[in-house]
Scaffold this active site. Structure first.
Site, mmCIF file in Angstrom:
data_model
loop_
_atom_site.group_PDB
_atom_site.id
_atom_site.type_symbol
_atom_site.label_atom_id
_atom_site.label_comp_id
_atom_site.label_asym_id
_atom_site.label_seq_id
_atom_site.Cartn_x
_atom_site.Cartn_y
_atom_site.Cartn_z
ATOM 1 C CD GLU A 130 -2.412 3.795 -5.742
ATOM 2 O OE1 GLU A 130 -3.507 3.284 -6.081
ATOM 3 O OE2 GLU A 130 -1.442 3.120 -5.385
ATOM 4 C CG HIS B 265 -2.447 0.077 -7.615
ATOM 5 N ND1 HIS B 265 -3.052 0.668 -6.526
ATOM 6 C CD2 HIS B 265 -2.448 -1.262 -7.352
ATOM 7 C CE1 HIS B 265 -3.393 -0.257 -5.647
ATOM 8 N NE2 HIS B 265 -3.042 -1.439 -6.137
ATOM 9 N NE ARG C 62 -4.418 -0.932 0.130
ATOM 10 C CZ ARG C 62 -4.749 -1.868 -0.747
ATOM 11 N NH1 ARG C 62 -3.855 -2.251 -1.659
ATOM 12 N NH2 ARG C 62 -5.935 -2.449 -0.725
#
Length: 322
Positions: A262, A280, A233
Site C-alpha cells: 500500500e 484501506h 492484511r
C-alpha cells in the site's frame, strides 16, 4: 493544562483532532515516517513515547534511548518490532474493540458489493448506459446458498460471523487453535477451510506466520464459484496467484480493502473486472478513527500517570514502567 514531562514522537499523518489532543497532554514531535534517519540528536533523548501509524523497527527504537511506550494506531501491530521492544522493556499498545464493528460492517458491504456488482452497476447508471443499453446484466453471483469461511476468528472475525448469521448462511473458520465459545465448524488448515466453503473472508493478522497464506493452493481449493474478501492484511494474500486465479476462472471474484504494498496496487488486480478494490477504508469513519486516536492517547496518559497501559499487546504485557 500542564503538559506531562515527556515528548511523544508522532509517526505518519495523525488527524488534526489527535494532534490537538495529544499536544494538550504532552510535548509533541512529528516525523513523516518511522525512519531513524529522521530522528535528530537534539531531541532524541526527550522522546519517551511514540504514537504511530507507521513502521516502528529496531533501528528507530534504538535511536530513542529513553523510549518507554509505543501507541500503535490500529489493532494489527505487525509493523512494530515487538520482539525488540519487549527485549528492551518497551510497552506496545494497540486499539482493539473500538474499530471492531466498523471493520465488520465494511467486510459485509464489500462482500455484497463483490457478489452483486453494486459498484459496477452504479457506474453503468452514471455513464448513461441504462437509458442507452437497457437493464444492467444479471449478476453472475448471489449470496444465496453460500457457505462462508472466516480466517481469523478474533474480535473482528466474530463480529463478521454475527452479521453472516443474519443472512442465514453456514459459517466455518480456521485459526491457529479452536475458539472455545463458538459453535462454528473448525478446520485445522486454511486449504481445508477453503475446500469446504465458497466464500472466504480474511480477518487474520499480518506477520511472518501468515504471509501469503492465501496462495494458489488455497485459491484452487476455494473453487470456480469462490469469492475472496480481505479486510485483514494485504500480506495474507499472494497477489500474483490471486490475479492469475481471477483471470483464469480459478475463483469467481475478490473484494479487497488491503494490499501487500500500500498504497500501490498491482496493475493485474486493477485490470481484473471481477474485483472490488477499496483504499484501506475499513475503519475510516470520523467516529471510529477518533475513538482509535483517543485510545492511543489514553494509553499514553495512563502509562505516564499510573505506570500501566490500558491495552497492552500480549508480547509486552509483562513490561513495567521505568
Amino acid at each position: 493544562m500542564t503538559q506531562r514531562d515527556a515528548t511523544i514522537l508522532v509517526l505518519g499523518r495523525f488527524n488534526d483532532y489527535a494532534l490537538q489532543r495529544l499536544s494538550r497532554e504532552f510535548r509533541v514531535r512529528t516525523i513523516e515516517r518511522g525512519d531513524a534517519a529522521l530522528v535528530e540528536a537534539g531531541w532524541a533523548a526527550d522522546v519517551k513515547g511514540i504514537a504511530s501509524m507507521w513502521e516502528v523497527n529496531a533501528g528507530l527504537i534504538d535511536a530513542l534511548p529513553n523510549l518507554e511506550i509505543v501507541g500503535n494506531f490500529g489493532v494489527g501491530y505487525d509493523a512494530v518490532d515487538v520482539k525488540h521492544a519487549s527485549a528492551n522493556n518497551i510497552m506496545i499498545t494497540n486499539t482493539p474493540d473500538v474499530l471492531t464493528e466498523e471493520v465488520a460492517d465494511t467486510a459485509i458491504g464489500l462482500l455484497i458489493d463483490t457478489v452483486r456488482e453494486l459498484s459496477q452497476s452504479q457506474l453503468y447508471l452514471r455513464e448513461g448506459r441504462w437509458a442507452k443499453e437497457g437493464a444492467y446484466p444479471l449478476s453472475k453471483l448471489s449470496l444465496r446458498d453460500r457457505k462462508v469461511g472466516i480466517f481469523g476468528l478474533g474480535r473482528i472475525g466474530k463480529a463478521v460471523a454475527r452479521r453472516i448469521e443474519a443472512f442465514g448462511l453456514p459459517i466455518a473458520y480456521h485459526n491457529r487453535r479452536k475458539v472455545a465459545d463458538v459453535s462454528y465448524e473448525y478446520y485445522p488448515s486454511l486449504p481445508e477451510l477453503a475446500a469446504a466453503v465458497d466464500t472466504l473472508i480474511l480477518v487474520a493478522p499480518g506477520g511472518a506466520e501468515t504471509a501469503n497464506a492465501v496462495n494458489a493452493q488455497v485459491l484452487k481449493a476455494l473453487g470456480p464459484d469462490g469469492v475472496l474478501i480481505n479486510v485483514g492484511r494485504g500480506t495474507l494474500v499472494d497477489e500474483t496467484a490471486l490475479a492469475e486465479a481471477l483471470e483464469n476462472g480459478t475463483i469467481a471474484a475478490a473484494g479487497l480493502d488491503v494490499f501487500a504494498d500500500e498504497p500501490h496496487v498491482s496493475q493485474a488486480l486493477l485490470d481484473a473486472p471481477n474485483t472490488v478494490l477499496l483504499p484501506h477504508i475499513a475503519s475510516a469513519s470520523h467516529k471510529t478513527r477518533q475513538a482509535m486516536a483517543d485510545l492511543v492517547i489514553d494509553n499514553l496518559i495512563s502509562w505516564f500517570d499510573t505506570g500501566k497501559a490500558l491495552t497492552p499487546v500480549p508480547e509486552t504485557a509483562h513490561v513495567t514502567s521505568k
